[in-house]
Design an enzyme around this catalytic site. Structure first.
Site: not given
Ligand code: RIB
Length: 293
Positions: A179, A233, A239, A274
């Site tokens: 990022n 959120d 990811d 989440g």
């Molecule tokens: O990128 C988000 C993640 O960072 C979360 O799910 C947490 O577990 C951390 O690893």
């Protein structure tokens, strides 16, 4: 074609708070929930949701059977997840009403991986496959070298940012995803901008502004805009982006198309609370209607 993902597996403990805690402040949370997280697990689920064949390489403790089961239910091959004597990693996530968060990480079993375990997991991998990793496990550089040795495409998300860990793997990479903040930290650590790194493809995510992609072969940098959403959120959005991007490339999409798909998936994710549990599937991503920017 498959994605071998060396990655963390965490229990995400999500504490809803009226605002992110200040230094020294004691703050009551309004709710607590537990979900599947860890940057690695989130990426594996995202790639599997995007229809890729994903083999997760990682570790959990005796308390982590639920996490492995959940990964399997989400379509991830879990046979290379070891059982460690350390407890499963966890993250303490404070989440406010604007969708902002801060995260405390306990690595636990994520830091118990062994090179023989990784070697065994990669034994069937080859040049048609992708090796993906980030900074929440140990043994990243050794694993990337093994993957390179097998002729795999090597992709790395430089998160959470660690200048030394990133510098150690740069020469082994085909694709780097980071990022804006991480790109600035890397530029400061190496004295080189993201576009001038010795990596063929560099993708810098820009949050609500989309992302930019630099290809060293053409020397071109291209911008991919984001779609408009109201975030609740942002945990795991990066990811989700990376998992979708890698899945798209794995099934032969051109980079710009894979980036556009990844942006849509990340945008949809930030409308949900989440991490791995709420990564949208491919149908949701392709059919979603977003407002105009
Ligand atoms: O990128 C988000 C993640 O960072 C979360 O799910 C947490 O577990 C951390 O690893």
């Amino acid at each position: 074609m498959a994605i071998y993902n060396l990655g963390s597996i965490n229990a995400d403990m999500i504490y809803r708070v009226p605002h992110l805690p200040l230094p020294g402040e004691t703050l009551a949370c309004t709710s607590l929930s537990r979900g599947l997280g860890g940057k690695g697990a989130n990426m594996s689920v995202a790639a599997a949701r995007a229809a890729a064949r994903v083999l997760h390489i990682g570790a959990v403790g005796a308390d982590g059977a639920w996490a492995v089961e959940r990964l399997l239910e989400y379509g991830v091959d879990t046979r290379h997840i070891a059982r460690a004597t350390e407890p499963t990693g966890h993250a303490i996530i404070a989440l406010d009403d604007t969708g902002e968060n801060n995260i405390l990480l306990y690595p636990g079993a994520n830091h118990t991986l062994t090179v023989p375990q990784i070697e065994a997991a990669l034994a069937t991998a080859g040049p048609d496959d992708t090796f993906l990793f980030q900074n929440e496990t140990n043994a990243q550089a050794e694993a990337a070298r093994l993957a390179r040795g097998r002729g795999m495409r090597v992709a790395y998300a430089a998160a959470p940012f660690d200048a030394d860990a990133t510098a150690a793997v740069l020469p082994l990479l085909d694709l780097l995803v980071l990022n804006e903040v991480e790109a600035a930290q890397l530029a400061q650590a190496t004295g080189t901008s993201a576009e001038n790194l010795p990596v063929r493809d560099v993708v810098v995510t820009l949050g609500a502004e989309g992302c930019r992609w630099h290809n060293a072969n053409t020397g071109r940098t291209q911008h991919v805009p984001a779609v408009k959403v109201t975030p609740v959120d942002t945990t795991g959005a990066g990811d989700t982006f990376t998992g979708y991007l890698l899945a798209g490339l794995d099934r032969g999409l051109p980079m710009l198309q894979a980036l556009a798909l990844a942006s849509r998936a990340a945008a949809l994710k930030v409308t949900r609370v989440g991490a791995a549990d709420v990564v949208p599937d491919l149908k949701e991503v392709t059919e979603a209607h977003f407002g105009a920017l």
